[in-house]
Design a protein around this motif. Structure first.
Motif, PDB file in Angstrom:
ATOM      1  N   TYR A  52     -66.769  88.415  -1.939  1.00  0.00           N
ATOM      2  CA  TYR A  52     -67.813  89.150  -2.650  1.00  0.00           C
ATOM      3  C   TYR A  52     -67.336  90.574  -2.883  1.00  0.00           C
ATOM      4  CZ  TYR A  52     -71.022  85.444  -1.123  1.00  0.00           C
ATOM      5  OH  TYR A  52     -71.641  84.252  -0.907  1.00  0.00           O
ATOM      6  N   ILE A  53     -67.558  91.080  -4.086  1.00  0.00           N
ATOM      7  CA  ILE A  53     -67.282  92.482  -4.396  1.00  0.00           C
ATOM      8  C   ILE A  53     -68.595  93.090  -4.892  1.00  0.00           C
ATOM      9  CG2 ILE A  53     -65.965  94.122  -5.808  1.00  0.00           C
ATOM     10  CD1 ILE A  53     -64.189  92.625  -3.833  1.00  0.00           C
ATOM     11  N   ASP A  54     -69.004  94.165  -4.248  1.00  0.00           N
ATOM     12  CA  ASP A  54     -70.255  94.848  -4.593  1.00  0.00           C
ATOM     13  C   ASP A  54     -71.427  93.871  -4.638  1.00  0.00           C
ATOM     14  OD1 ASP A  54     -68.824  97.223  -4.770  1.00  0.00           O
ATOM     15  OD2 ASP A  54     -68.452  96.972  -6.913  1.00  0.00           O
ATOM     16  N   GLY A  55     -71.443  92.918  -3.708  1.00  0.00           N
ATOM     17  CA  GLY A  55     -72.542  91.984  -3.593  1.00  0.00           C
ATOM     18  C   GLY A  55     -72.489  90.791  -4.527  1.00  0.00           C
ATOM     19  N   ARG A  56     -71.440  90.687  -5.327  1.00  0.00           N
ATOM     20  CA  ARG A  56     -71.324  89.597  -6.295  1.00  0.00           C
ATOM     21  C   ARG A  56     -70.171  88.675  -5.890  1.00  0.00           C
ATOM     22  NH1 ARG A  56     -68.485  88.694 -11.203  1.00  0.00           N
ATOM     23  NH2 ARG A  56     -67.353  90.615 -10.890  1.00  0.00           N
ATOM     24  N   LEU A  57     -70.436  87.363  -5.853  1.00  0.00           N
ATOM     25  CA  LEU A  57     -69.396  86.395  -5.523  1.00  0.00           C
ATOM     26  C   LEU A  57     -68.357  86.376  -6.641  1.00  0.00           C
ATOM     27  CD1 LEU A  57     -68.379  84.071  -3.673  1.00  0.00           C
ATOM     28  CD2 LEU A  57     -69.740  82.522  -5.094  1.00  0.00           C
ATOM     29  N   ILE A  72     -55.987  85.674  -6.203  1.00  0.00           N
ATOM     30  CA  ILE A  72     -57.291  85.903  -6.809  1.00  0.00           C
ATOM     31  C   ILE A  72     -57.265  87.212  -7.594  1.00  0.00           C
ATOM     32  CG2 ILE A  72     -59.758  86.179  -6.346  1.00  0.00           C
ATOM     33  CD1 ILE A  72     -59.086  84.909  -3.508  1.00  0.00           C
ATOM     34  N   PRO A  73     -57.224  87.137  -8.930  1.00  0.00           N
ATOM     35  CA  PRO A  73     -57.319  88.366  -9.723  1.00  0.00           C
ATOM     36  C   PRO A  73     -58.788  88.792  -9.805  1.00  0.00           C
ATOM     37  CG  PRO A  73     -56.972  86.486 -11.162  1.00  0.00           C
ATOM     38  CD  PRO A  73     -56.980  85.967  -9.751  1.00  0.00           C
ATOM     39  N   VAL A  74     -59.049  90.075  -9.585  1.00  0.00           N
ATOM     40  CA  VAL A  74     -60.413  90.590  -9.588  1.00  0.00           C
ATOM     41  C   VAL A  74     -60.498  91.776 -10.544  1.00  0.00           C
ATOM     42  CG1 VAL A  74     -62.254  91.623  -8.184  1.00  0.00           C
ATOM     43  CG2 VAL A  74     -60.727  89.920  -7.166  1.00  0.00           C
ATOM     44  N   THR A  75     -61.487  91.750 -11.422  1.00  0.00           N
ATOM     45  CA  THR A  75     -61.797  92.905 -12.271  1.00  0.00           C
ATOM     46  C   THR A  75     -63.290  93.153 -12.140  1.00  0.00           C
ATOM     47  OG1 THR A  75     -60.027  92.400 -13.818  1.00  0.00           O
ATOM     48  CG2 THR A  75     -61.769  93.863 -14.608  1.00  0.00           C
ATOM     49  N   VAL A  76     -63.642  94.352 -11.710  1.00  0.00           N
ATOM     50  CA  VAL A  76     -65.046  94.704 -11.525  1.00  0.00           C
ATOM     51  C   VAL A  76     -65.328  96.046 -12.179  1.00  0.00           C
ATOM     52  CG1 VAL A  76     -65.431  93.391  -9.404  1.00  0.00           C
ATOM     53  CG2 VAL A  76     -64.511  95.682  -9.259  1.00  0.00           C
ATOM     54  N   ALA A  77     -66.536  96.174 -12.678  1.00  0.00           N
ATOM     55  CA  ALA A  77     -66.958  97.437 -13.281  1.00  0.00           C
ATOM     56  C   ALA A  77     -67.103  98.482 -12.192  1.00  0.00           C
ATOM     57  CB  ALA A  77     -68.289  97.251 -14.014  1.00  0.00           C
ATOM     58  N   ARG A  85     -65.326 104.635  -8.085  1.00  0.00           N
ATOM     59  CA  ARG A  85     -64.210 103.698  -8.046  1.00  0.00           C
ATOM     60  C   ARG A  85     -64.128 102.965  -6.711  1.00  0.00           C
ATOM     61  NH1 ARG A  85     -61.108 103.639 -12.319  1.00  0.00           N
ATOM     62  NH2 ARG A  85     -59.365 102.728 -11.234  1.00  0.00           N
ATOM     63  N   ALA A  86     -64.956 103.318  -5.742  1.00  0.00           N
ATOM     64  CA  ALA A  86     -64.983 102.615  -4.460  1.00  0.00           C
ATOM     65  C   ALA A  86     -65.793 101.334  -4.620  1.00  0.00           C
ATOM     66  CB  ALA A  86     -65.596 103.498  -3.378  1.00  0.00           C
ATOM     67  N   HIS A  87     -65.332 100.290  -3.960  1.00  0.00           N
ATOM     68  CA  HIS A  87     -66.016  98.996  -4.027  1.00  0.00           C
ATOM     69  C   HIS A  87     -66.150  98.422  -2.630  1.00  0.00           C
ATOM     70  CE1 HIS A  87     -65.940  98.774  -8.383  1.00  0.00           C
ATOM     71  NE2 HIS A  87     -64.740  99.316  -8.308  1.00  0.00           N
ATOM     72  N   ASP A  88     -67.305  97.844  -2.357  1.00  0.00           N
ATOM     73  CA  ASP A  88     -67.551  97.170  -1.085  1.00  0.00           C
ATOM     74  C   ASP A  88     -67.133  95.711  -1.217  1.00  0.00           C
ATOM     75  OD1 ASP A  88     -68.707  99.481   0.022  1.00  0.00           O
ATOM     76  OD2 ASP A  88     -70.640  98.987  -0.882  1.00  0.00           O
ATOM     77  N   TYR A  89     -66.612  95.151  -0.138  1.00  0.00           N
ATOM     78  CA  TYR A  89     -66.253  93.737  -0.162  1.00  0.00           C
ATOM     79  C   TYR A  89     -66.841  93.036   1.055  1.00  0.00           C
ATOM     80  CZ  TYR A  89     -62.766  94.333   3.544  1.00  0.00           C
ATOM     81  OH  TYR A  89     -62.150  94.578   4.740  1.00  0.00           O
ATOM     82  N   ALA A  90     -66.986  91.754   0.915  1.00  0.00           N
ATOM     83  CA  ALA A  90     -67.348  90.880   2.037  1.00  0.00           C
ATOM     84  C   ALA A  90     -66.492  89.628   1.926  1.00  0.00           C
ATOM     85  CB  ALA A  90     -68.828  90.517   1.996  1.00  0.00           C
ATOM     86  N   LEU A  91     -65.983  89.179   3.050  1.00  0.00           N
ATOM     87  CA  LEU A  91     -65.213  87.937   3.136  1.00  0.00           C
ATOM     88  C   LEU A  91     -65.963  86.987   4.063  1.00  0.00           C
ATOM     89  CD1 LEU A  91     -61.529  89.122   3.662  1.00  0.00           C
ATOM     90  CD2 LEU A  91     -62.395  87.832   1.725  1.00  0.00           C
TER      91      LEU A  91
END
Length: 160
Positions: A52-57, A72-77, A85-91
């Protein structure tokens, strides 16, 4: 008169070039792109990881003897605000392995943290041997990833 028109056309062409070249970096500055690598350890029978990045799977990965790695390529707004530019993650994960007695053992793992400016970086999904921590790390140590202690609220035990 013709000289003035040509000067005006040249000025418009130059201004258009500036506008076009300036518009691409602005669009790029509104998103972060990075990569997460996950690999099944030799002692694991299988592994399931949800990112999850910023609460989104953004990814649901299943590793086993057939598929031992995931890229896993990730592109987030980017988020508006002072630290956009900081992003929260959950694994969230489930690791299955064979115990010393030959029994099948399942461990649920989870973790969370913050990526200060992940754009262009590659992160490894790592877990502690005692299953107490599941986190992202920058293998080049160029970025201080900030994992937080304790499980992530995004990782809930399945309800049957």
């Amino acid at each position: 008169m013709t000289r003035r028109i040509r000067s005006y056309q040249a000025l418009l062409a130059f201004a258009g070039t500036l506008f076009v070249s300036a518009s691409f970096p602005v669009a790029r500055a509104n998103a972060s792109s990075f990569t997460v690598l996950d690999e099944k350890a030799a002692e694991e029978l299988s592994e399931i990881t949800r990112l999850y990045i910023d609460g989104r799977l953004v990814a649901d990965v299943r590793l086993n003897d057939t598929t031992t790695r995931a890229r896993i390529p990730v592109t987030v707004a980017d988020r508006p605000g002072q630290d956009g530019r900081a992003h929260d993650y959950a694994l969230c994960g489930e690791i299955v392995f064979r115990g010393a007695d030959g029994s099948r053992q399942v461990h649920r793992v989870s973790g969370q943290g913050s990526l200060p400016d992940p754009d262009g970086h590659t992160f490894l999904a790592l877990g502690a041997r005692d299953f107490t921590l599941f986190y992202l790390a920058d293998p080049s140590d160029r970025m201080a990833v900030r994992p937080q202690a304790g499980p992530s609220p995004f990782c809930q035990a399945p309800i049957s």
